[in-house]
Design an enzyme around this catalytic site. Structure first.
Site, PDB file in Angstrom:
ATOM      1  N   TYR A 168      13.946   1.099  -8.197  1.00  0.00           N
ATOM      2  CA  TYR A 168      13.765  -0.307  -8.558  1.00  0.00           C
ATOM      3  C   TYR A 168      14.850  -1.274  -8.081  1.00  0.00           C
ATOM      4  O   TYR A 168      14.643  -2.481  -8.104  1.00  0.00           O
ATOM      5  CB  TYR A 168      13.540  -0.421 -10.065  1.00  0.00           C
ATOM      6  N   PHE A 221       9.192   2.390 -22.790  1.00  0.00           N
ATOM      7  CA  PHE A 221       7.886   1.729 -22.709  1.00  0.00           C
ATOM      8  C   PHE A 221       7.332   1.879 -21.305  1.00  0.00           C
ATOM      9  O   PHE A 221       8.056   2.275 -20.395  1.00  0.00           O
ATOM     10  CB  PHE A 221       7.965   0.251 -23.124  1.00  0.00           C
TER      11      PHE A 221
HETATM   12  C1  LIG Z   1       7.554   6.405  -7.289  1.00  0.00           C
HETATM   13  C2  LIG Z   1       6.214   6.007  -6.724  1.00  0.00           C
HETATM   14  C3  LIG Z   1       5.581   4.968  -7.649  1.00  0.00           C
HETATM   15  C4  LIG Z   1       6.409   5.431  -5.324  1.00  0.00           C
HETATM   16  O1  LIG Z   1       5.167   5.004  -4.799  1.00  0.00           O
HETATM   17  P1  LIG Z   1       4.902   4.813  -3.231  1.00  0.00           P
HETATM   18  O2  LIG Z   1       3.648   4.042  -3.097  1.00  0.00           O
HETATM   19  O3  LIG Z   1       4.983   6.110  -2.558  1.00  0.00           O
HETATM   20  O4  LIG Z   1       6.121   3.903  -2.794  1.00  0.00           O
HETATM   21  P2  LIG Z   1       6.157   2.933  -1.507  1.00  0.00           P
HETATM   22  O5  LIG Z   1       5.482   3.602  -0.356  1.00  0.00           O
HETATM   23  O6  LIG Z   1       5.662   1.574  -1.862  1.00  0.00           O
HETATM   24  O7  LIG Z   1       7.697   2.840  -1.282  1.00  0.00           O
HETATM   25  C5  LIG Z   1       8.446   1.763  -1.768  1.00  0.00           C
HETATM   26  C6  LIG Z   1       9.879   2.011  -1.464  1.00  0.00           C
HETATM   27  O8  LIG Z   1      10.387   2.933  -2.406  1.00  0.00           O
HETATM   28  C7  LIG Z   1      10.918   4.062  -1.730  1.00  0.00           C
HETATM   29  N1  LIG Z   1      10.585   5.199  -2.608  1.00  0.00           N
HETATM   30  C8  LIG Z   1       9.373   5.530  -3.013  1.00  0.00           C
HETATM   31  N2  LIG Z   1       9.437   6.583  -3.846  1.00  0.00           N
HETATM   32  C9  LIG Z   1      10.729   6.882  -3.969  1.00  0.00           C
HETATM   33  C10 LIG Z   1      11.429   7.865  -4.684  1.00  0.00           C
HETATM   34  N3  LIG Z   1      10.777   8.751  -5.446  1.00  0.00           N
HETATM   35  N4  LIG Z   1      12.758   7.893  -4.581  1.00  0.00           N
HETATM   36  C11 LIG Z   1      13.407   6.999  -3.805  1.00  0.00           C
HETATM   37  N5  LIG Z   1      12.795   6.040  -3.109  1.00  0.00           N
HETATM   38  C12 LIG Z   1      11.458   5.983  -3.179  1.00  0.00           C
HETATM   39  C13 LIG Z   1      10.265   4.097  -0.393  1.00  0.00           C
HETATM   40  O9  LIG Z   1      11.088   4.760   0.525  1.00  0.00           O
HETATM   41  C14 LIG Z   1      10.139   2.622  -0.106  1.00  0.00           C
HETATM   42  O10 LIG Z   1      11.373   2.075   0.306  1.00  0.00           O
HETATM   43  P3  LIG Z   1      11.449   0.774   1.248  1.00  0.00           P
HETATM   44  O11 LIG Z   1      10.397  -0.184   0.780  1.00  0.00           O
HETATM   45  O12 LIG Z   1      12.828   0.267   1.013  1.00  0.00           O
HETATM   46  O13 LIG Z   1      11.181   1.280   2.606  1.00  0.00           O
HETATM   47  C15 LIG Z   1       5.262   7.230  -6.650  1.00  0.00           C
HETATM   48  O14 LIG Z   1       5.856   8.207  -5.863  1.00  0.00           O
HETATM   49  C16 LIG Z   1       4.908   7.831  -7.992  1.00  0.00           C
HETATM   50  O15 LIG Z   1       3.904   7.482  -8.573  1.00  0.00           O
HETATM   51  N6  LIG Z   1       5.708   8.790  -8.507  1.00  0.00           N
HETATM   52  C17 LIG Z   1       5.436   9.448  -9.779  1.00  0.00           C
HETATM   53  C18 LIG Z   1       5.474   8.492 -10.967  1.00  0.00           C
HETATM   54  C19 LIG Z   1       6.774   7.719 -11.021  1.00  0.00           C
HETATM   55  O16 LIG Z   1       7.850   8.261 -10.856  1.00  0.00           O
HETATM   56  N7  LIG Z   1       6.664   6.422 -11.287  1.00  0.00           N
HETATM   57  C20 LIG Z   1       7.802   5.591 -11.438  1.00  0.00           C
HETATM   58  C21 LIG Z   1       7.856   5.269 -12.874  1.00  0.00           C
HETATM   59  S1  LIG Z   1       9.351   4.607 -13.377  1.00  0.00           S
END
Ligand SMILES: CC(C)(COP(=O)(O)OP(=O)(O)OC[C@H]1O[C@@H](n2cnc3c(N)ncnc32)[C@H](O)[C@@H]1OP(=O)(O)O)[C@@H](O)C(=O)NCCC(=O)NCCS
Length: 440
Positions: free
Chosen positions: A149, A440
């Site tokens: 984030y 939350f």
């Molecule tokens: C985390 C999650 C939401 C990322 O979704 P995603 O669609 O693959 O992410 P994006 O392709 O939009 O990537 C957005 C950015 O975050 C980064 N990123 C995504 N997942 C990441 C992770 N797990 N750790 C570090 N960086 C991450 C990407 O490299 C990208 O970086 P950039 O925009 O600076 O190039 C997804 O992997 C997920 O649902 N994970 C399991 C549930 C979870 O952890 N949710 C978060 C709740 S707090």
């Protein structure tokens, strides 16, 4: 039109559309569509299929939230979204016993089949722009991963600590309370505790108002099987006038090998007064046949540390917990009060452009701030303590838990005037450490 049916963000929808994906809002009165979204949310967090009772609870308890999904119409199960997010406005306690409206974001998931295509970025950016369009001064969330984030302008604004207490060493030395403790049922807590919670949450910056679903989840009546342990016990503290002022929900785990080594796990301790706080902690620390009390998600500055005979008997593991993102600098900064008067000039940068600009804070002797945006690239007033910082650092400072002096030493701020970070530290500090007692 309300926050829940404000139209979706056109830029994010267009970006996802270019990838063959559809961004939209779920009609939460449509039980079939909403159930598919809830199951996608659970799947995203690697949870099991959500049981009917829990679904039913969420269908009512969370229906008022803004519920957003992303659909891929080319998948065999096209009615189940491939990504989810939900959001709602909630009062956030700020330093000075006031609250500010904040945009709570939850259920951020992207299906493992659709990860790393920019879906999370589109969802987060759309949430922030939507909140800004609704004139909500900041967004908040709790995170399962701490690496995601920061890129959207969030920073940890309130920490939490996991406490492990060796009760053989930690004799309780705090004040005696004049009220009484009673065992009560979970149902009684569910009915009565909310009012106590509403008073208790104003005692720490960082606390939010819980909605029905979050309250039921906290109490353990939300149908979540993980929370349905028959070992849960609830004790209520009533003051000398018989008014409920606090609750503790805990369970006792097995005390093998000889019944003297039980561990008490504190699921939640809620206190609207210092007396209730002392009475409930005394109760926990003085239980017979218990050697350890473990309490996750407590404040990093618990009075308890000053109420035990041996401070080393309380082990503390702090971690980030509440993350915040400032969207409207004048509205956010003027909603809290300050610990010292001052004239502070801030040059805030924001890659998403939502909160960027130069601002002058004039804090009076009562800690009330007037915040004025400075025109264009106007020079910062020479008589003000001037700092340059990103929107992330502003979020870290906002609730008063992190000192500008620390951020300066970390190389995360730039001073325009010498001593500016110390002046900001003195004004922004909070007498009570920021804390959020729930997820939350
Ligand atoms: C985390 C999650 C939401 C990322 O979704 P995603 O669609 O693959 O992410 P994006 O392709 O939009 O990537 C957005 C950015 O975050 C980064 N990123 C995504 N997942 C990441 C992770 N797990 N750790 C570090 N960086 C991450 C990407 O490299 C990208 O970086 P950039 O925009 O600076 O190039 C997804 O992997 C997920 O649902 N994970 C399991 C549930 C979870 O952890 N949710 C978060 C709740 S707090």
């Amino acid at each position: 039109m309300t926050f829940s049916d404000t139209p979706i963000d056109a830029a994010a929808a267009e970006r996802l559309n270019e990838h063959g994906l559809r961004l939209g809002l779920v009609d939460t009165s449509d039980a079939v569509a909403f159930t598919a979204w809830l199951q996608a949310d659970a799947r995203g967090f690697y949870g099991p299929q959500t049981a009917r009772r829990e679904i039913d609870e969420q269908l009512t308890g969370t229906a008022y939230r803004r519920t957003t999904g992303v659909w891929d119409d080319t998948t065999p199960d096209a009615s189940t979204p491939v990504a989810t997010v939900s959001s709602w406005p909630t009062p956030l306690t700020v330093p000075g016993v006031g609250t500010v409206s904040s945009w709570a974001i939850s259920s951020v998931t992207v299906a493992p089949t659709h990860r790393r295509r920019g879906i999370a970025r589109a969802l987060l950016e759309s949430e922030l722009r939507t909140a800004a369009s609704l004139r909500i001064p900041l967004a908040v969330l709790t995170v399962s991963e701490s690496t995601i984030y920061g890129r959207y302008g969030f920073a940890p604004a309130a920490m939490a600590a996991e406490l492990t207490i060796d009760t053989r060493r930690a004799r309780f030395t705090g004040p005696e309370a004049s009220g009484r403790l009673h065992f009560v049922s979970l149902e009684r807590l569910r009915e009565q505790g909310r009012e106590v919670m509403d008073r208790a949450r104003l005692r720490a910056p960082g606390e939010i108002q819980l909605d029905d679903h979050l309250w039921d989840r906290l109490v353990g009546t939300a149908g979540d099987p993980k929370k349905e342990s028959p070992q849960r016990r609830v004790v209520r503290y009533d003051d000398a006038d018989g008014i409920a002022q606090g609750f503790v929900v805990y369970r006792v785990t097995e005390g093998e090998p000889d019944f003297t080594q039980h561990t008490v796990v504190v699921e939640y301790l809620l206190a609207a007064t210092d007396e209730a706080y002392a009475a409930l902690w005394r109760y926990l620390l003085e239980m017979d046949l218990v050697s350890t009390v473990s309490a996750p998600l407590r404040s990093v500055d618990e009075p308890l540390l000053w109420q035990v005979s041996d401070v080393r008997a309380v082990r503390r593991v702090p971690t980030d917990h509440l993350w915040a993102r400032i969207l409207d600098v004048p509205a956010a900064l003027s909603a809290r009060s300050y610990g010292a008067p001052g004239r502070i000039a801030l040059d805030v940068s924001d890659p998403l452009g939502l909160a960027a600009g130069r601002f002058l804070l004039e804090i009076d002797a009562h800690g009330v701030a007037e915040v004025t945006p400075l025109a264009g690239n106007a020079d910062l007033p020479a008589d003000a303590a001037g700092l340059a910082l990103t929107v992330n650092e502003l979020a870290a400072l906002y609730l008063g838990g992190t000192s500008a002096h620390t951020l300066l030493r970390a190389g995360r701020l730039t001073e325009f005037t010498s001593g500016a970070a110390d002046a900001v530290a003195a004004s922004f500090r909070s007498a009570t450490a920021p804390w959020l007692s729930t997820w939350f």
